[in-house]
Design a protein around this motif. Structure first.
Motif, PDB file in Angstrom:
ATOM      1  N   GLU A 143       0.817  -1.170   0.007  1.00 25.07           N
ATOM      2  CA  GLU A 143       0.048  -0.059   0.226  1.00 25.07           C
ATOM      3  C   GLU A 143       0.875   1.182   0.040  1.00 25.07           C
ATOM      4  O   GLU A 143       0.544   2.110  -0.634  1.00 25.07           O
ATOM      5  CB  GLU A 143      -0.702  -0.017   1.328  1.00 25.07           C
ATOM      6  CG  GLU A 143      -1.918  -1.020   1.013  1.00 25.07           C
ATOM      7  CD  GLU A 143      -3.262  -1.082   2.079  1.00 25.07           C
ATOM      8  OE1 GLU A 143      -4.405  -1.549   1.767  1.00 25.07           O
ATOM      9  OE2 GLU A 143      -3.044  -0.292   3.160  1.00 25.07           O
ATOM     10  N   PRO A 150      -7.948  -1.207  -4.170  1.00 21.91           N
ATOM     11  CA  PRO A 150      -9.321  -2.038  -4.317  1.00 21.91           C
ATOM     12  C   PRO A 150      -9.992  -2.025  -5.344  1.00 21.91           C
ATOM     13  O   PRO A 150     -10.417  -1.057  -5.829  1.00 21.91           O
ATOM     14  CB  PRO A 150      -9.927  -1.431  -2.979  1.00 21.91           C
ATOM     15  CG  PRO A 150      -8.842  -0.443  -2.250  1.00 21.91           C
ATOM     16  CD  PRO A 150      -7.687  -0.014  -3.215  1.00 21.91           C
ATOM     17  N   ARG A 175      -9.565  -5.263   2.614  1.00 22.38           N
ATOM     18  CA  ARG A 175      -9.224  -3.978   2.380  1.00 22.38           C
ATOM     19  C   ARG A 175     -10.044  -3.718   0.903  1.00 22.38           C
ATOM     20  O   ARG A 175      -9.822  -2.751   0.246  1.00 22.38           O
ATOM     21  CB  ARG A 175      -7.872  -3.765   2.162  1.00 22.38           C
ATOM     22  CG  ARG A 175      -7.120  -3.815   3.595  1.00 22.38           C
ATOM     23  CD  ARG A 175      -7.510  -2.475   4.331  1.00 22.38           C
ATOM     24  NE  ARG A 175      -6.570  -1.284   3.722  1.00 22.38           N
ATOM     25  CZ  ARG A 175      -6.926   0.080   3.894  1.00 22.38           C
ATOM     26  NH1 ARG A 175      -7.674   0.196   4.834  1.00 22.38           N
ATOM     27  NH2 ARG A 175      -6.159   0.827   3.506  1.00 22.38           N
ATOM     28  N   GLY A 176     -10.527  -5.121   0.284  1.00 19.82           N
ATOM     29  CA  GLY A 176     -11.233  -4.957  -0.951  1.00 19.82           C
ATOM     30  C   GLY A 176     -10.357  -5.054  -2.123  1.00 19.82           C
ATOM     31  O   GLY A 176     -11.128  -5.049  -3.182  1.00 19.82           O
ATOM     32  N   TYR A 177      -9.516  -5.874  -1.979  1.00 21.36           N
ATOM     33  CA  TYR A 177      -8.399  -6.294  -3.024  1.00 21.36           C
ATOM     34  C   TYR A 177      -9.171  -7.505  -3.843  1.00 21.36           C
ATOM     35  O   TYR A 177      -9.562  -8.339  -2.991  1.00 21.36           O
ATOM     36  CB  TYR A 177      -7.056  -6.387  -2.637  1.00 21.36           C
ATOM     37  CG  TYR A 177      -6.422  -4.939  -2.331  1.00 21.36           C
ATOM     38  CD1 TYR A 177      -6.182  -3.995  -2.973  1.00 21.36           C
ATOM     39  CD2 TYR A 177      -6.194  -4.980  -0.913  1.00 21.36           C
ATOM     40  CE1 TYR A 177      -5.850  -2.879  -2.470  1.00 21.36           C
ATOM     41  CE2 TYR A 177      -5.565  -3.758  -0.475  1.00 21.36           C
ATOM     42  CZ  TYR A 177      -5.284  -2.660  -1.289  1.00 21.36           C
ATOM     43  OH  TYR A 177      -4.754  -1.445  -0.736  1.00 21.36           O
ATOM     44  N   ASP A 291      -8.024  -4.930  10.962  1.00 22.38           N
ATOM     45  CA  ASP A 291      -8.605  -5.685   9.438  1.00 22.38           C
ATOM     46  C   ASP A 291      -8.781  -7.237   9.391  1.00 22.38           C
ATOM     47  O   ASP A 291      -9.360  -7.635   8.770  1.00 22.38           O
ATOM     48  CB  ASP A 291      -7.510  -5.421   8.365  1.00 22.38           C
ATOM     49  CG  ASP A 291      -7.757  -3.992   8.102  1.00 22.38           C
ATOM     50  OD1 ASP A 291      -8.538  -3.225   8.160  1.00 22.38           O
ATOM     51  OD2 ASP A 291      -6.697  -3.504   7.103  1.00 22.38           O
TER      52      ASP A 291
END
Length: 331
Positions: A143, A150, A175-177, A291
């Protein structure tokens, strides 16, 4: 406190390291400032090499093995730590140059200790251990580099069913990846999908030698394998991608060229969990607290007694361990 306790000790036997259980006492421990009563340790790949004798991890003998520990401070000559403090230790040369966590008690330098993050108990901290903390360091580095976003581009995780891989998948998915898992065990797909993997690639395909530049696919990657696998990942990385290297389960060599780096701007980011400064450690543990889903943590870990370590060490080196193994040092 009992005057003696069991430790898994690596000693020299005929010029080769050999691990066995020994009864030791407080007088045998190093003369460091903080005495910790250890509740849990872990089994990492490096631990497996050390205990099985497959690798010369311990650089001085005799050595109490175990690169991780969590426990409670019982005595302290340091103003930074008081009896009753709950602590975690990852790396700092434990099991290599300093006595480690496979014992009921250990004396440690105060600067090696990290306060147990709020929200975790001692067993959960070791379900994370060096593997999970390393995974968090990898995600932080990706990151920071800014190559992943994401919902935009695949992020590859190699050695996906292992401790680092499992946690990396869970953190990235949170995290939406879009996470692609590389594994040679199809039976782990449901498990990896439950952690957040959305696609799979066969481990053997990455281990095959190919062209130095291949079709662009990965916007980022967490590699735990090294050797040809890492070389292939670099060759398949998209323009401007970043790849973190944190393991060498496939070997310490890197049969690659500079072409991905100078023609596609691909970054290879080395991740060191052993001597990482406290600021990086604190940030990684904060990510894990924020997370990492506790149900996912339970799904990737199990608790085993200290007495099973020699057997389990052989299994992790052979690639038969899924997720994280927490070691209860009291059993």
């Amino acid at each position: 406190m009992s005057e003696t306790f069991t430790a898994l000790m690596i000693e020299d036997e005929g010029g080769r390291p050999k691990a066995s259980f020994r009864e030791i006492g407080f007088a045998d421990l190093p003369d460091h400032d903080v005495l910790v009563e250890i509740h849990y340790s872990t089994l990492n790949y490096k631990d497996g090499l050390a205990v099985s004798g497959k690798g010369r991890i311990a650089r001085r003998l005799p050595m109490v093995a175990g690169i991780d520990l969590s426990g409670i401070v019982r005595e302290s000559r340091s103003p930074d730590w008081q009896p009753g403090d709950k602590v975690v230790v990852n790396g700092w040369g434990l099991s290599e140059t300093e006595w480690g966590g496979y014992a009921r008690f250990q004396r440690l330098k105060p600067e090696w200790l990290t306060r147990l993050p709020e929200g975790f108990d001692l067993a959960e901290a070791m379900a994370i251990g060096t593997a999970g903390y390393t995974a968090a360091l990898c995600v932080d580095a990706l990151e920071d580099w800014g190559a992943i976003a994401p919902g935009a581009g695949e992020v590859l995780v190699t050695g996906a069913a292992g401790g680092v891989g499992s946690t990396a998948i869970a953190l990235l998915a949170a995290r939406g990846y879009a996470v692609t898992a590389a594994t040679g065990r199809p039976e782990t797909h449901d498990y990896l999908r439950s952690l957040g993997a959305s696609a799979f690639v066969e481990r053997a395909a990455l281990a095959e030698k190919g062209a130095p530049l291949q079709k662009e696919r990965w916007s980022g990657a967490v590699d735990t394998v090294g050797s040809q696998t890492l070389a292939t990942v670099l060759a398949q990385a998209r323009y401007g991608a970043a790849v973190t290297a944190c393991g060498l389960a496939g070997g310490a060599d890197l049969p690659a060229t500079v072409l991905p780096h100078i023609l596609r701007g691909v970054a290879l980011l080395g991740i060191d969990s052993v001597m990482a400064p406290h600021a990086k450690r604190a940030r990684a543990w904060a990510r894990l607290a924020r997370d990492l889903d506790r149900s996912a943590l339970r799904g990737i870990s199990r608790i085993e007694p200290l007495s099973r370590l020699p057997e389990l060490a052989g299994e992790i080196v052979a690639g038969r361990i899924r997720g994280r193994v927490v070691i209860d040092v009291s059993r």
